[in-house]
Design an enzyme around this catalytic site. Structure first.
Site, PDB file in Angstrom:
ATOM      1  N   ASP A 149       0.813  -1.210   0.000  1.00  0.00           N
ATOM      2  CA  ASP A 149       0.000   0.000   0.000  1.00  0.00           C
ATOM      3  C   ASP A 149       0.852   1.269   0.000  1.00  0.00           C
ATOM      4  O   ASP A 149       2.045   1.244   0.295  1.00  0.00           O
ATOM      5  CB  ASP A 149      -0.910   0.028   1.237  1.00  0.00           C
ATOM      6  CG  ASP A 149      -2.157  -0.824   1.064  1.00  0.00           C
ATOM      7  OD1 ASP A 149      -2.413  -1.261  -0.063  1.00  0.00           O
ATOM      8  OD2 ASP A 149      -2.865  -1.046   2.067  1.00  0.00           O
TER       9      ASP A 149
ATOM     10  N   LYS B 139      -3.457   3.483  -3.224  1.00  0.00           N
ATOM     11  CA  LYS B 139      -4.641   4.239  -3.636  1.00  0.00           C
ATOM     12  C   LYS B 139      -4.707   5.526  -2.851  1.00  0.00           C
ATOM     13  O   LYS B 139      -4.401   5.565  -1.669  1.00  0.00           O
ATOM     14  CB  LYS B 139      -5.916   3.426  -3.386  1.00  0.00           C
ATOM     15  CG  LYS B 139      -6.039   2.194  -4.247  1.00  0.00           C
ATOM     16  CD  LYS B 139      -7.310   1.435  -3.951  1.00  0.00           C
ATOM     17  CE  LYS B 139      -7.234   0.720  -2.623  1.00  0.00           C
ATOM     18  NZ  LYS B 139      -8.396  -0.147  -2.374  1.00  0.00           N
TER      19      LYS B 139
ATOM     20  N   MET C 198      -9.505   7.997   8.863  1.00  0.00           N
ATOM     21  CA  MET C 198      -9.857   8.524   7.537  1.00  0.00           C
ATOM     22  C   MET C 198     -11.034   9.494   7.616  1.00  0.00           C
ATOM     23  O   MET C 198     -11.968   9.440   6.827  1.00  0.00           O
ATOM     24  CB  MET C 198     -10.186   7.369   6.583  1.00  0.00           C
ATOM     25  CG  MET C 198      -9.024   6.406   6.376  1.00  0.00           C
ATOM     26  SD  MET C 198      -9.450   4.950   5.385  1.00  0.00           S
ATOM     27  CE  MET C 198     -10.420   4.007   6.572  1.00  0.00           C
TER      28      MET C 198
END
Length: 261
Positions: free
Chosen positions: A42, A64, A177
């Site tokens: 990641d 991402k 997040m």
């Protein structure tokens, strides 16, 4: 007559890389990295963590970012399955813990759908790492006896579940997040009856270069985070003591930003 070469099935291991520092990896995580043929990693995985892998392992970046999905989840699923079906020992390396907002369920389902063996190696999640850095326990006897991990990010067609149902006396709420939703989160917390002066701590880039701790309040957390330049890769701690809703919470006179390391 067409001849095909049959490869023995490989395996897929989802490995938690922890928050950043390589020395927070578990011994099992290091062993799986060193045995890997290919590692799909990641965006938030630190280079020092990747350095723990064996020299022969191929490294594939599948990071991402919000609004930039060159590697959508469906593509990641297909690639790790393809590699394992070719006989490779595949490590899917994720920041934090694979089972905490890590899309692990989708990758496990994709592997099992074709009969592949799957293993999950847990990692230290950001909430635990940040609490340790602050020396602030996630729970405290007589003050908080409930820990809730929640995310501020959801799928494009999903409705955010919000925070109102989480604001209960004796609860430590940790938001992942959620930086883009801080104004909305603050409004929900106020509507739920949480005093404006309730202390909030935001930890950014935990165990990474540029680690920052912001101490603020429910009323000011969105504005203070913007002023401090904290936009991503952060966890937000909101502690609701057992008597907070009845008697108010500790007052923080002004925001305090601490850069670590």
């Amino acid at each position: 007559m067409i001849h095909t070469t049959a490869f023995p099935k490989g395996r897929i291991t989802l490995v938690g890389a922890g928050p950043g520092s390589a020395d927070l990896l578990t011994l099992r995580a290091v062993a799986r990295l060193q045995a890997a043929d290919v590692i799909f990693f990641d965006r938030l995985v630190d280079a020092d963590v990747l350095a723990m892998a064996g020299d022969r392992a191929e490294r594939v970046f599948v990071g991402k970012e919000v609004g930039h999905h060159a590697w959508p989840q469906s593509r990641i699923n297909a690639e790790i399955v393809r590699a394992a079906l070719s006989g490779q020992n595949v490590v899917r390396l994720k920041s934090g813990d694979p089972s905490v907002f890590g899309r692990a369920a989708e990758e496990i389902a994709a592997a099992r759908a074709v009969g592949l063996e799957v293993e999950v190696v847990p990692g230290i999640t950001a909430a635990s790492a940040a609490a340790a850095r602050l020396c602030h326990p996630l729970t405290e006897r007589g003050v908080t006896d409930r820990l809730v991990l929640a995310t501020g990010t959801c799928g494009a067609e999903e409705e955010w579940s919000g925070l109102s149902g989480l604001v209960q006396p004796g609860t430590t709420i940790v938001l992942y997040m959620a930086m883009r939703r801080l104004p909305v989160a603050g409004a929900e917390l106020r509507r739920a009856g949480l005093p404006l002066d309730t202390s909030v701590t935001i930890c950014a880039q935990v165990e990474k270069r540029g680690e920052t701790h912001l101490h603020t309040t429910v009323a000011e957390m969105a504005a203070d985070a913007a002023l401090a330049g904290i936009r991503d890769c952060a966890v937000v701690f909101i502690r609701v003591p057992k008597k907070a809703l009845a008697k108010g919470a500790r007052v923080v006179d002004r925001p305090e930003v601490t850069a670590v390391g």
